[in-house]
Design a protein around this motif. Structure first.
Motif, PDB file in Angstrom:
ATOM      1  N   ILE A  20       0.776  -1.020   0.072  1.00  0.00           N
ATOM      2  CA  ILE A  20      -0.033   0.119   0.122  1.00  0.00           C
ATOM      3  C   ILE A  20       0.840   1.210  -0.108  1.00  0.00           C
ATOM      4  O   ILE A  20       0.625   2.136  -0.702  1.00  0.00           O
ATOM      5  CB  ILE A  20      -0.984  -0.038   1.242  1.00  0.00           C
ATOM      6  N   ARG A  21       2.057   1.360   0.854  1.00  0.00           N
ATOM      7  CA  ARG A  21       2.699   2.330   0.714  1.00  0.00           C
ATOM      8  C   ARG A  21       3.467   2.693  -0.590  1.00  0.00           C
ATOM      9  O   ARG A  21       3.618   3.840  -0.939  1.00  0.00           O
ATOM     10  CB  ARG A  21       3.761   2.221   1.938  1.00  0.00           C
ATOM     11  N   GLU A  22       3.775   1.632  -1.339  1.00  0.00           N
ATOM     12  CA  GLU A  22       4.376   1.771  -2.571  1.00  0.00           C
ATOM     13  C   GLU A  22       3.438   1.990  -3.660  1.00  0.00           C
ATOM     14  O   GLU A  22       3.946   2.535  -4.702  1.00  0.00           O
ATOM     15  CB  GLU A  22       5.232   0.640  -2.888  1.00  0.00           C
ATOM     16  N   ALA A  23       2.215   2.002  -3.304  1.00  0.00           N
ATOM     17  CA  ALA A  23       1.219   1.936  -4.490  1.00  0.00           C
ATOM     18  C   ALA A  23       0.861   3.326  -4.911  1.00  0.00           C
ATOM     19  O   ALA A  23       1.177   4.506  -3.838  1.00  0.00           O
ATOM     20  CB  ALA A  23      -0.188   1.477  -3.770  1.00  0.00           C
ATOM     21  N   ASP A  24       0.832   3.786  -6.064  1.00  0.00           N
ATOM     22  CA  ASP A  24       0.439   4.939  -6.799  1.00  0.00           C
ATOM     23  C   ASP A  24      -0.817   4.990  -7.282  1.00  0.00           C
ATOM     24  O   ASP A  24      -1.213   5.787  -7.792  1.00  0.00           O
ATOM     25  CB  ASP A  24       1.632   5.439  -7.759  1.00  0.00           C
ATOM     26  N   GLY A  43      -5.451   7.631  -7.504  1.00  0.00           N
ATOM     27  CA  GLY A  43      -3.930   7.697  -7.467  1.00  0.00           C
ATOM     28  C   GLY A  43      -3.187   9.157  -7.108  1.00  0.00           C
ATOM     29  O   GLY A  43      -4.052   9.995  -6.640  1.00  0.00           O
ATOM     30  N   GLY A  44      -1.978   8.810  -6.747  1.00  0.00           N
ATOM     31  CA  GLY A  44      -1.071   9.935  -6.328  1.00  0.00           C
ATOM     32  C   GLY A  44       0.123   9.286  -6.278  1.00  0.00           C
ATOM     33  O   GLY A  44       0.566   8.035  -6.403  1.00  0.00           O
ATOM     34  N   ASP A  61      -8.767  12.626  -0.773  1.00  0.00           N
ATOM     35  CA  ASP A  61      -9.536  12.655  -1.794  1.00  0.00           C
ATOM     36  C   ASP A  61      -9.313  13.705  -2.676  1.00  0.00           C
ATOM     37  O   ASP A  61      -9.693  14.992  -2.355  1.00  0.00           O
ATOM     38  CB  ASP A  61     -11.146  12.602  -1.533  1.00  0.00           C
ATOM     39  N   TYR A  62      -8.668  13.695  -3.672  1.00  0.00           N
ATOM     40  CA  TYR A  62      -8.165  14.776  -4.849  1.00  0.00           C
ATOM     41  C   TYR A  62      -9.473  15.122  -5.596  1.00  0.00           C
ATOM     42  O   TYR A  62     -10.141  14.489  -5.889  1.00  0.00           O
ATOM     43  CB  TYR A  62      -7.034  14.347  -5.546  1.00  0.00           C
ATOM     44  N   PHE A 136       0.206  15.507 -14.491  1.00  0.00           N
ATOM     45  CA  PHE A 136      -1.295  16.180 -13.783  1.00  0.00           C
ATOM     46  C   PHE A 136      -1.499  15.239 -12.530  1.00  0.00           C
ATOM     47  O   PHE A 136      -2.316  15.809 -11.949  1.00  0.00           O
ATOM     48  CB  PHE A 136      -2.294  15.802 -14.870  1.00  0.00           C
ATOM     49  N   ASN A 137      -0.556  14.618 -12.125  1.00  0.00           N
ATOM     50  CA  ASN A 137      -0.628  13.886 -10.989  1.00  0.00           C
ATOM     51  C   ASN A 137      -0.912  14.787  -9.749  1.00  0.00           C
ATOM     52  O   ASN A 137      -0.365  15.979  -9.760  1.00  0.00           O
ATOM     53  CB  ASN A 137       0.491  13.102 -10.492  1.00  0.00           C
ATOM     54  N   PRO A 138      -1.949  14.720  -9.156  1.00  0.00           N
ATOM     55  CA  PRO A 138      -2.265  15.690  -7.734  1.00  0.00           C
ATOM     56  C   PRO A 138      -1.358  15.867  -6.832  1.00  0.00           C
ATOM     57  O   PRO A 138      -1.265  16.674  -6.124  1.00  0.00           O
ATOM     58  CB  PRO A 138      -3.629  15.247  -7.459  1.00  0.00           C
TER      59      PRO A 138
END
Length: 140
Positions: A20-24, A43-44, A61-62, A136-138
């Motif tokens: 989970i920590r490594e997930a984008d 995502g992030g 929540d972006y 465009f990644n928040p």
């Protein structure tokens, strides 16, 4: 990697927390009693899902498409499913639980309480290599 039998639990273990920590990215499934199911992408940058403890996740929540299907469903029905995929290794992590939406000023957070965890090493048959993050990644 060869598929292993699913591992079931009621809380996240060390390896699952690391995934989970490594997930984008992950996918969230919600349901509205009158309007049906919804599955959305979140995502992030890695670390955007905060692990408060082995049974609690906090997800910022972006801004997205401003449809608010997921958030509206969570207000109506707290049952939630999360799916994390390790696209390079082919592992998957399914987490079922309950979510509530919390507002802090203009920001929203999803507070997710883990009820059941199912992980499968080699359970995702497609694999590919990471390219790069979208500009465009928040989280950038």
């Amino acid at each position: 990697m060869k598929r292993q039998e699913p591992k079931l639990a009621t809380h996240l273990d060390k390896d699952q927390k690391e995934m989970i920590r490594e997930a984008d990215t992950f996918f969230i499934a919600t349901h509205h009693l009158e309007h049906g199911a919804d599955a959305s992408h979140r995502g992030g940058l890695p670390g955007f899902v905060h692990i408060a403890d082995p049974q609690t996740l906090l997800i910022k929540d972006y801004p997205g498409n401003h449809m608010f299907n997921t958030l509206g469903n969570l207000v109506e029905n707290k049952q939630t499913g999360l799916l994390f995929l390790d696209f390079e290794a082919g592992n998957l992590l399914q987490i079922n639980g309950e979510s509530t939406v919390h507002w802090e000023g203009t920001e929203r957070f999803i507070h997710f309480k883990v009820r059941q965890v199912r992980s499968v090493i080699g359970g995702f048959p497609l694999q590919w290599e990471f390219g790069n993050y979208s500009p465009f990644n928040p989280s950038l």
